[in-house]
Design a protein around this motif. Sequence first.
Motif, PDB file in Angstrom:
ATOM      1  N   ALA A 431      46.739  36.939  32.977  1.00 27.58           N
ATOM      2  CA  ALA A 431      46.634  35.953  34.058  1.00 27.58           C
ATOM      3  C   ALA A 431      45.167  35.802  34.431  1.00 27.58           C
ATOM      4  O   ALA A 431      44.520  36.771  34.848  1.00 27.58           O
ATOM      5  CB  ALA A 431      47.454  36.403  35.265  1.00 27.58           C
ATOM      6  N   MET A 432      44.644  34.602  34.286  1.00 30.03           N
ATOM      7  CA  MET A 432      43.212  34.364  34.482  1.00 30.03           C
ATOM      8  C   MET A 432      42.996  33.320  35.564  1.00 30.03           C
ATOM      9  O   MET A 432      43.578  32.226  35.527  1.00 30.03           O
ATOM     10  CB  MET A 432      42.586  33.881  33.167  1.00 30.03           C
ATOM     11  N   THR A 433      42.162  33.654  36.532  1.00 28.05           N
ATOM     12  CA  THR A 433      41.720  32.712  37.558  1.00 28.05           C
ATOM     13  C   THR A 433      40.221  32.540  37.395  1.00 28.05           C
ATOM     14  O   THR A 433      39.488  33.533  37.315  1.00 28.05           O
ATOM     15  CB  THR A 433      42.046  33.231  38.964  1.00 28.05           C
ATOM     16  N   ALA A 434      39.741  31.299  37.325  1.00 30.56           N
ATOM     17  CA  ALA A 434      38.332  31.081  36.985  1.00 30.56           C
ATOM     18  C   ALA A 434      37.754  29.916  37.774  1.00 30.56           C
ATOM     19  O   ALA A 434      38.467  29.009  38.215  1.00 30.56           O
ATOM     20  CB  ALA A 434      38.182  30.821  35.487  1.00 30.56           C
ATOM     21  N   ASP A 435      36.446  29.972  37.925  1.00 27.11           N
ATOM     22  CA  ASP A 435      35.688  28.862  38.483  1.00 27.11           C
ATOM     23  C   ASP A 435      35.629  27.767  37.424  1.00 27.11           C
ATOM     24  O   ASP A 435      34.990  27.931  36.380  1.00 27.11           O
ATOM     25  CB  ASP A 435      34.283  29.353  38.844  1.00 27.11           C
ATOM     26  N   SER A 436      36.284  26.660  37.667  1.00 27.53           N
ATOM     27  CA  SER A 436      36.396  25.619  36.642  1.00 27.53           C
ATOM     28  C   SER A 436      35.067  24.930  36.351  1.00 27.53           C
ATOM     29  O   SER A 436      34.912  24.291  35.310  1.00 27.53           O
ATOM     30  CB  SER A 436      37.438  24.574  37.062  1.00 27.53           C
ATOM     31  N   SER A 437      34.084  25.067  37.239  1.00 31.90           N
ATOM     32  CA  SER A 437      32.771  24.514  36.944  1.00 31.90           C
ATOM     33  C   SER A 437      31.994  25.411  35.983  1.00 31.90           C
ATOM     34  O   SER A 437      31.019  24.989  35.371  1.00 31.90           O
ATOM     35  CB  SER A 437      31.963  24.319  38.234  1.00 31.90           C
ATOM     36  N   VAL A 438      32.418  26.665  35.847  1.00 31.34           N
ATOM     37  CA  VAL A 438      31.812  27.600  34.910  1.00 31.34           C
ATOM     38  C   VAL A 438      32.656  27.701  33.640  1.00 31.34           C
ATOM     39  O   VAL A 438      32.137  27.687  32.525  1.00 31.34           O
ATOM     40  CB  VAL A 438      31.653  28.988  35.568  1.00 31.34           C
ATOM     41  N   LEU A 439      33.973  27.836  33.833  1.00 31.82           N
ATOM     42  CA  LEU A 439      34.922  27.899  32.723  1.00 31.82           C
ATOM     43  C   LEU A 439      35.981  26.814  32.935  1.00 31.82           C
ATOM     44  O   LEU A 439      36.987  27.046  33.602  1.00 31.82           O
ATOM     45  CB  LEU A 439      35.587  29.276  32.659  1.00 31.82           C
ATOM     46  N   PRO A 440      35.782  25.623  32.409  1.00 29.63           N
ATOM     47  CA  PRO A 440      36.802  24.570  32.544  1.00 29.63           C
ATOM     48  C   PRO A 440      38.105  25.002  31.873  1.00 29.63           C
ATOM     49  O   PRO A 440      38.153  25.967  31.108  1.00 29.63           O
ATOM     50  CB  PRO A 440      36.171  23.371  31.826  1.00 29.63           C
ATOM     51  N   ARG A 441      39.157  24.267  32.135  1.00 27.75           N
ATOM     52  CA  ARG A 441      40.466  24.638  31.594  1.00 27.75           C
ATOM     53  C   ARG A 441      40.460  24.811  30.068  1.00 27.75           C
ATOM     54  O   ARG A 441      41.055  25.768  29.566  1.00 27.75           O
ATOM     55  CB  ARG A 441      41.525  23.609  32.016  1.00 27.75           C
ATOM     56  N   PRO A 442      39.828  23.929  29.299  1.00 29.59           N
ATOM     57  CA  PRO A 442      39.806  24.172  27.842  1.00 29.59           C
ATOM     58  C   PRO A 442      39.136  25.500  27.478  1.00 29.59           C
ATOM     59  O   PRO A 442      39.554  26.179  26.540  1.00 29.59           O
ATOM     60  CB  PRO A 442      39.035  22.966  27.294  1.00 29.59           C
ATOM     61  N   ALA A 443      38.087  25.871  28.227  1.00 32.20           N
ATOM     62  CA  ALA A 443      37.426  27.148  27.958  1.00 32.20           C
ATOM     63  C   ALA A 443      38.319  28.319  28.343  1.00 32.20           C
ATOM     64  O   ALA A 443      38.331  29.357  27.663  1.00 32.20           O
ATOM     65  CB  ALA A 443      36.103  27.219  28.716  1.00 32.20           C
ATOM     66  N   MET A 444      39.073  28.171  29.430  1.00 32.31           N
ATOM     67  CA  MET A 444      40.020  29.226  29.815  1.00 32.31           C
ATOM     68  C   MET A 444      41.081  29.406  28.723  1.00 32.31           C
ATOM     69  O   MET A 444      41.438  30.543  28.369  1.00 32.31           O
ATOM     70  CB  MET A 444      40.680  28.881  31.148  1.00 32.31           C
ATOM     71  N   GLU A 445      41.578  28.298  28.181  1.00 26.53           N
ATOM     72  CA  GLU A 445      42.557  28.386  27.091  1.00 26.53           C
ATOM     73  C   GLU A 445      41.947  29.099  25.879  1.00 26.53           C
ATOM     74  O   GLU A 445      42.567  29.986  25.286  1.00 26.53           O
ATOM     75  CB  GLU A 445      43.004  26.979  26.682  1.00 26.53           C
ATOM     76  N   ARG A 446      40.739  28.695  25.526  1.00 25.19           N
ATOM     77  CA  ARG A 446      40.093  29.324  24.368  1.00 25.19           C
ATOM     78  C   ARG A 446      39.903  30.822  24.612  1.00 25.19           C
ATOM     79  O   ARG A 446      40.068  31.637  23.705  1.00 25.19           O
ATOM     80  CB  ARG A 446      38.750  28.642  24.112  1.00 25.19           C
ATOM     81  N   PHE A 447      39.548  31.193  25.839  1.00 27.53           N
ATOM     82  CA  PHE A 447      39.344  32.593  26.193  1.00 27.53           C
ATOM     83  C   PHE A 447      40.642  33.381  26.007  1.00 27.53           C
ATOM     84  O   PHE A 447      40.665  34.414  25.311  1.00 27.53           O
ATOM     85  CB  PHE A 447      38.858  32.670  27.649  1.00 27.53           C
ATOM     86  N   LEU A 448      41.727  32.900  26.595  1.00 21.27           N
ATOM     87  CA  LEU A 448      42.987  33.650  26.565  1.00 21.27           C
ATOM     88  C   LEU A 448      43.563  33.723  25.158  1.00 21.27           C
ATOM     89  O   LEU A 448      44.002  34.793  24.701  1.00 21.27           O
ATOM     90  CB  LEU A 448      43.992  33.015  27.521  1.00 21.27           C
ATOM     91  N   TYR A 449      43.572  32.595  24.447  1.00 15.36           N
ATOM     92  CA  TYR A 449      44.069  32.635  23.077  1.00 15.36           C
ATOM     93  C   TYR A 449      43.138  33.442  22.166  1.00 15.36           C
ATOM     94  O   TYR A 449      43.587  34.046  21.181  1.00 15.36           O
ATOM     95  CB  TYR A 449      44.262  31.218  22.539  1.00 15.36           C
ATOM     96  N   GLY A 450      41.853  33.476  22.500  1.00 16.08           N
ATOM     97  CA  GLY A 450      40.924  34.286  21.730  1.00 16.08           C
ATOM     98  C   GLY A 450      41.189  35.772  21.893  1.00 16.08           C
ATOM     99  O   GLY A 450      41.110  36.538  20.922  1.00 16.08           O
ATOM    100  N   VAL A 451      41.504  36.211  23.119  1.00 15.39           N
ATOM    101  CA  VAL A 451      41.874  37.609  23.340  1.00 15.39           C
ATOM    102  C   VAL A 451      43.097  37.966  22.503  1.00 15.39           C
ATOM    103  O   VAL A 451      43.136  39.002  21.818  1.00 15.39           O
ATOM    104  CB  VAL A 451      42.141  37.866  24.841  1.00 15.39           C
ATOM    105  N   GLU A 452      44.102  37.098  22.538  1.00 18.40           N
ATOM    106  CA  GLU A 452      45.312  37.353  21.760  1.00 18.40           C
ATOM    107  C   GLU A 452      44.990  37.409  20.266  1.00 18.40           C
ATOM    108  O   GLU A 452      45.454  38.317  19.552  1.00 18.40           O
ATOM    109  CB  GLU A 452      46.351  36.268  22.025  1.00 18.40           C
ATOM    110  N   ALA A 453      44.182  36.461  19.779  1.00 18.50           N
ATOM    111  CA  ALA A 453      43.892  36.394  18.342  1.00 18.50           C
ATOM    112  C   ALA A 453      43.129  37.622  17.864  1.00 18.50           C
ATOM    113  O   ALA A 453      43.390  38.146  16.774  1.00 18.50           O
ATOM    114  CB  ALA A 453      43.094  35.125  18.034  1.00 18.50           C
TER     115      ALA A 453
END
Length: 471
Positions: A431-453
Amino acid sequence: MTTSQQLEIDFSSGRSGTGPATWGQQAIWDAVGRLAPADAPRYNITASAPLDPGLPVAAVLGALEGLLQLHDSLRTRLVEDDRGRLRQIVDPAGRLTVHTRRCDGDAADPAAVGAALHEELAALPFDCTAQWPIRVGLVETAGLVRHMALVLSHTALDGAGMGLLVLDLSELAQGASVEAISTLRGAQQPLEEAEFQTSARGLRRDVNARAHVVRKLRLGPPRLFPPAATDAPEPFPNAVLSSPALLRAVDTVAAGHRASTSSVLLAAVAVMTARLSGSPDAVLQVIVNNRFLPGLASAVSPVAGDGLFHLPDADGEFGDAVRRTHAASIATYRHAYYNKHLLDEEIARLTAEHGPLADRSCVFNDTRDLLPSMLAAPDPGPDSEPGPEPDPGAGVADAGTTLTWPVEFPPRPGLSYALDALQTPDALQLAMTADSSVLPRPAMERFLYGVEALILSEARALAPAPAVPAS
């Protein structure tokens, strides 16, 4: 039909006393004080679950009274003295209101009523100066409690403390005595913890731990992610990745590298932080349970602390990152019990004298073993969506993985992201909560799927090859 009433538990047999606040109480007091009033309930610690087949109301009320006797933190108020120092006051007597919903007939669903009651109680802030830091909600049907909700101020406990509280409540409701539980677990009370913290030994631990954190702060980069593109604060999105495959993969990677499963998750988060920020190093604030320390194993109070984790050259080979993370995290955990109030003052002084220290805006919290199992897994709901197209070279998300966007939170100054690891019976969740001006939603997706990968790819590489049948 559902009706509401309030029951009262009159309590008059508790310990009493006053003393300085503990480091944990002070840290939460400061954190909540920096929030907007409407955002303060976000720090409440809650649990809610059905009771099947149900318990008599008298048994539940008796268990709650025993809980008040066992744990002073449930009867502790916090006040600032005339010099601005925070103190704790343990009340020996008082009254606990129990919010009750009675379901009559077949029309009302106790589970639905209980969920609504839990949400209602959890949305309210606590006035920790004037009231006890606990609320209880019960749903009753035909004289039996069929659902229970517990909501506590974070100044009274942390996630692991809630797990211990639920365990004690369950045993009390099944007939165990206060004396038997106290003898078995012997939980340290907050006033006893404060006594240690103000002793010569406690002061030495504080000085050594803060010195370790400052050394790490001098080594890390002063900024990980680029500054926000706008000064106008936007709500912080919350994304939840739910991955059944990660349940087994984390264990496989941990065994393969002789590391803990927390180290595997922390390493993957550190690697993705380096990749997305463009920094060769990762610096993370890691929430540490601290109940491995002497006297704190059964403490129902806020004893979790922030450990500072620094991983140089974080974007290298993942197996190496796991091994280095496991080694470095030991010191992080050992030095996560200190006076955060004094550390913040020291950081402010050093920053004014020498410039910025390491970035502390990224937070990791492994809650898999902290919160009680009675907590229900979040429902993916209609916003559930499959994983995005795989990033080239990042691996492929497991087919059972889903990503949801349950809520948005008000902006939180000084936070780039906070990532929690959770576990349900069927999946490991990030579960990730982020500042969208630093990590926009596409970056949050890439982050979470990257951890899984990262973890799934490493698990596949470590898995033994299938046996070849003899010809």
